[in-house]
Every structure is written in structure tokens, then in C-alpha cells.
Design a protein around this motif. Structure first.
Motif, short mmCIF file in Angstrom:
data_model
loop_
_atom_site.label_atom_id
_atom_site.label_comp_id
_atom_site.label_asym_id
_atom_site.label_seq_id
_atom_site.Cartn_x
_atom_site.Cartn_y
_atom_site.Cartn_z
N SER A 46 3.58 7.85 -1.77
CA SER A 46 2.80 8.67 -0.83
C SER A 46 2.27 7.89 0.37
O SER A 46 1.99 8.45 1.42
N GLY A 47 2.14 6.56 0.24
CA GLY A 47 1.64 5.75 1.35
C GLY A 47 2.72 5.07 2.17
O GLY A 47 2.43 4.25 3.04
N LEU A 48 4.00 5.41 1.92
CA LEU A 48 5.10 4.71 2.59
C LEU A 48 5.08 4.89 4.10
O LEU A 48 5.30 3.94 4.86
N LEU A 49 4.81 6.09 4.57
CA LEU A 49 4.78 6.32 6.02
C LEU A 49 3.69 5.49 6.68
O LEU A 49 3.87 4.97 7.79
N GLY A 50 2.56 5.33 6.00
CA GLY A 50 1.49 4.50 6.54
C GLY A 50 1.89 3.04 6.65
O GLY A 50 1.54 2.36 7.63
N VAL A 51 2.62 2.54 5.67
CA VAL A 51 3.09 1.15 5.72
C VAL A 51 4.07 0.97 6.87
O VAL A 51 4.04 -0.03 7.59
N ARG A 52 4.95 1.95 7.06
CA ARG A 52 5.89 1.87 8.18
C ARG A 52 5.14 1.80 9.52
O ARG A 52 5.56 1.08 10.43
N GLU A 53 4.05 2.52 9.63
CA GLU A 53 3.27 2.49 10.86
C GLU A 53 2.66 1.11 11.09
O GLU A 53 2.58 0.64 12.23
N GLN A 54 2.23 0.44 10.02
CA GLN A 54 1.69 -0.91 10.15
C GLN A 54 2.71 -1.87 10.74
O GLN A 54 2.36 -2.82 11.46
N LEU A 55 3.97 -1.63 10.44
CA LEU A 55 5.04 -2.53 10.87
C LEU A 55 5.78 -2.03 12.10
O LEU A 55 6.77 -2.65 12.53
N LEU B 274 13.11 -3.25 2.53
CA LEU B 274 12.89 -3.70 3.91
C LEU B 274 13.59 -2.77 4.90
O LEU B 274 13.07 -2.54 6.00
N LEU B 275 14.73 -2.23 4.52
CA LEU B 275 15.38 -1.23 5.38
C LEU B 275 14.52 0.02 5.49
O LEU B 275 14.43 0.64 6.56
N LEU B 276 13.86 0.40 4.39
CA LEU B 276 12.96 1.56 4.43
C LEU B 276 11.81 1.34 5.40
O LEU B 276 11.29 2.30 5.99
N LEU B 277 11.44 0.08 5.58
CA LEU B 277 10.33 -0.24 6.48
C LEU B 277 10.79 -0.44 7.93
O LEU B 277 10.00 -0.87 8.77
N GLY B 278 12.05 -0.14 8.19
CA GLY B 278 12.57 -0.26 9.55
C GLY B 278 13.27 -1.55 9.84
O GLY B 278 13.55 -1.87 11.01
N GLY B 279 13.60 -2.32 8.80
CA GLY B 279 14.23 -3.61 9.00
C GLY B 279 15.70 -3.50 9.38
O GLY B 279 16.33 -2.46 9.24
N GLY C 152 0.78 -1.24 0.00
CA GLY C 152 0.00 0.00 0.00
C GLY C 152 0.80 1.28 0.00
O GLY C 152 0.25 2.36 0.24
N ALA C 153 2.10 1.19 -0.31
CA ALA C 153 2.94 2.39 -0.28
C ALA C 153 2.75 3.28 -1.49
O ALA C 153 3.10 4.47 -1.45
N GLY C 154 2.20 2.74 -2.58
CA GLY C 154 2.03 3.53 -3.78
C GLY C 154 1.33 2.74 -4.85
O GLY C 154 1.04 1.54 -4.68
#
Length: 387
Positions: free
Chosen positions: A175-184, A268-273, A152-154
Motif C-alpha cells: 500500500s505504500g509503494l507509490l509513496g516510495v516511488r515519489e521519494q525516488l 528496483l525496476l518497480l521504483l523506476g530504475g 516503507g512500501a509495506g
């Protein structure tokens, strides 16, 4: 004598289990008196889930996902509960593996990691506290853009059409990247990988691994530029994390492992991995050191033992762990392209090729089990005392 047989898969010909069984059969042909323990391994690439499933008490969740060109393929997630921690193990090759494509379909300019995103999305439904993603053996080179789109990041039409299409992606594609990070945010996301390459540059995903996946020299350059464009979009969307020691911004595209699996590591690093050695994770999970302490010799192997093997693949990881336990180790490989000086420096007592000449390579491809078994039988004559 007690021999532990712990190979990786022989890419394109044998799974790790099949390779272990072939080596064991050949060893038994020469030294039937030896006790053999079969311990197939993986470094995060193909076979990652099979290897872990043999040793970990978990449940397998079966599902269907998209392969690199959009076809539906079977895949799985391994869920393990241990002392209050729930871990979801994912093998990216189930959805993005090179083995899923025919030779004429291999084109990393157009292949997508959308299916890997589907795997992560399904794993999140299991409410894990930790997610471990094995990276390796991919047919993709899209910096994980397809994965991010599936979460859902884009939009898929901008992010899930392969690496080359990223060159034309709009500034707001994530535009949805921050929202995906919040999910994780509440999940410990772990990248288990055998390589430490960055995303871009001479040692990056496109330059090093693109040609192995079917990219022409021209496509390799185009992919490099497209992934560079993708990092510009990321920079517009996501503030750079700060180094905890220096306070300076971290360039995630330069992080070790960002270039793994065609840049899946970067996503995955972008998502906090966080990255760990894939082979070390597997060795710990299967209790490798506890097993080999009661043995006399460790035999490992892989399809091609070359310079890439020295960067953290199974054979070297096994040799280093065996050396810690004071045991000798030998490598059996389809081809050996590393000199004796390099192998001895890693604690490997011998490296033996199944095939040395073009004719032998052809024979090995036609009968991988038989030729590996025959080579193992000859090696046993050297290493087994009664042999």
C-alpha cells in the motif's frame, strides 16, 4: 611486454584484489621483465565498492545494516561528486551477500533483502542525483520485497520474512509503494547487474539461481509460486508502465535483469530504475580502455568460467573491450567449463584452469593464492616472449 591483470573475484576464495595480486606474483616469477598493471574488477557483485573506490575520488559512508537473516553487519556507501552530479554507489552484497551466511544457513526461502533497503534509505539522506546499485552474489530470493518494506512500501511481517512468505502476503501488502516511488522521483536509479534473467519462468530467479543459494527442488517450485503471487500484488497496486514506442503495458517481471540478485532487480525496476551492464559500468569508471590501449596483453579471471560467464560477467566484458582495442586476452579461472569454440568466438585467446580434477579442486580450495600463482606462472611461459 605490458600486461594488464584485470580479474573478478574468485567467489568464496579470493577478492578481485587478492586474485590480481596472486596472478601478478605468478607472472613475475616467470617473466620479471614484464610491466604489470593490476586492475581488479567487478560486475556489480561482491567487491563492487572496493573496485570503484580504487578509481573514483569519493567519500565512504560507513553504517550497519541487517544481513539476510537479520544480524547486524558493517556496510558502506560510496558518495562521488562529479561536475554537479552526486552519485551514491551501493553494493547489495554488503547486506544480502551469500558470503555472509554459513553453509548451514543458506536457505533462500527465508532470507530477506531488508538490509539492502536500509542501504538505499541511508543513501537518500546524502541527497544524490543518481544511485547505482550493484547486484550480484546474493543469498536472497524475495523479489526485493524486503527492500521495499525497509523503504516503507509495506509491513515487514508480510514482506521481510523471505521469498516463501510472499505466498501468503495480503492484497494490500504494498500500500505504500507509490509513496516510495515519489521519494525516488528525482533520482536516477541504476541497476548494475551481470545477468539479464527475468523474474519468473525457466530462466527466472528461482529456477536458475535458487539452487545455487541452497534451495531444494521443492523450495524452488514454492519460491516460483510465491514470487508469482507477489507480482499479482504489484499489479493491484501499481499501474503497469507503458512502452514508449508501442504504448503497450510493460510487464516489469519480464524485463531483462528483473531476476538479478533473487529478484532485487524487479524491486528496483518497480521504483523506476533502469538496468545497465555492471561490468561495462565498472570498465568505464576505472578507465579500462584507456589503460589497455598502451598494453600488449590482458589477463582476466574468475572462480568458475562457465555458461553463466558468457551472459555478461567480467571475463567476457574484459575480452570484448580488449578486442575493441585490438588486444588479445586470456582467462585464468579456478575451473573452465566452456569449450574452445565458445571462447574463441568471444575473442578470448586462451582459457586456463587452475584445477581440472577433483583432487586439484580440493588443493585449490586449500591454497587458492598458491595454486593461482602457480598457474599464472605457467601461463606466462606461453605468453611472455622471453619466457
Amino acid at each position: 611486454m605490458h600486461v594488464v591483470i584485470a580479474p573478478d573475484s574468485f567467489t568464496g576464495t579470493l577478492t578481485a584484489t587478492q586474485a590480481a595480486e596472486a596472478i601478478a606474483a605468478g607472472w613475475h616469477d616467470t617473466a620479471p621483465h614484464d610491466a604489470l598493471t593490476l586492475l581488479p574488477l567487478s560486475d556489480g557483485g561482491p567487491g563492487f565498492l572496493d573496485v570503484l573506490g580504487r578509481s573514483l575520488d569519493g567519500d565512504t559512508v560507513a553504517l550497519t545494516v541487517s544481513d539476510p537473516v537479520g544480524r547486524q553487519v558493517p556496510a558502506a556507501i560510496l558518495i562521488v561528486d562529479d561536475e554537479g552530479e552526486r552519485t551514491a554507489y551501493i553494493e547489495s552484497a554488503h547486506a544480502a551477500g551469500l558470503h555472509l551466511l554459513g553453509p548451514d544457513e543458506r536457505n533462500p526461502a527465508n532470507t530477506s533483502t531488508w538490509g539492502v533497503g536500509q542501504l538505499l534509505k541511508a543513501a537518500l539522506l546524502e541527497q544524490p542525483t543518481r544511485m547505482v546499485v550493484g547486484l550480484g552474489g546474493s543469498a536472497t530470493n524475495d523479489a526485493g520485497a524486503g527492500l521495499l518494506a525497509a523503504l516503507g512500501a509495506g509491513p515487514a511481517d508480510a514482506l521481510a520474512r523471505g521469498g516463501q512468505a510472499l505466498a501468503a502476503a495480503p492484497d494490500d501488502a504494498l500500500s505504500g509503494l507509490l509513496g516510495v516511488r515519489e521519494q525516488l522521483a528525482g533520482v536516477d536509479l541504476v541497476l548494475a547487474t551481470d545477468v539479464d534473467n527475468p523474474l519468473l519462468g525457466f530462466k527466472g530467479a528461482s529456477a536458475v539461481f535458487g539452487p545455487q543459494k541452497g534451495a531444494t527442488p521443492e523450495q524452488t517450485q514454492e519460491l516460483e509460486g510465491a514470487l508469482g503471487r507477489f507480482t499479482e500484488i504489484v499489479a493491484r497496486t501499481l499501474p503497469a508502465p507503458l512502452d514508449l514506442l508501442t504504448g503497450a503495458p510493460r510487464r516489469l517481471e519480464r524485463e531483462p535483469g528483473a531476476g538479478a540478485a533473487g529478484g532485487l532487480g524487479y524491486a528496483l525496476l518497480l521504483l523506476g530504475g533502469r538496468r545497465v551492464s555492471g561490468v561495462e559500468l565498472v570498465l568505464d569508471a576505472v578507465g579500462f580502455r584507456e589503460i589497455v590501449r598502451s598494453s600488449d596483453l590482458v589477463v582476466t579471471g574468475e572462480g568458475t568460467f562457465d555458461w553463466q560467464s558468457l551472459q555478461g560477467k567480467v571475463a567476457v566484458g574484459v575480452a570484448e573491450a580488449a578486442m575493441e582495442c585490438g588486444l588479445p586476452s586470456v582467462v585464468l579461472a579456478g575451473q573452465v567449463l566452456v569449450g574452445r569454440r565458445e571462447t574463441m568466438g568471444l575473442g578470448i585467446s586462451g582459457a586456463y584452469a587452475v584445477a581440472d580434477t577433483p583432487a586439484e579442486v580440493d588443493a585449490a580450495l586449500l591454497d587458492p593464492v598458491g595454486t593461482l600463482r602457480a598457474r599464472a606462472a605457467r601461463v606466462a611461459r606461453t605468453w611472455s616472449p622471453a619466457g
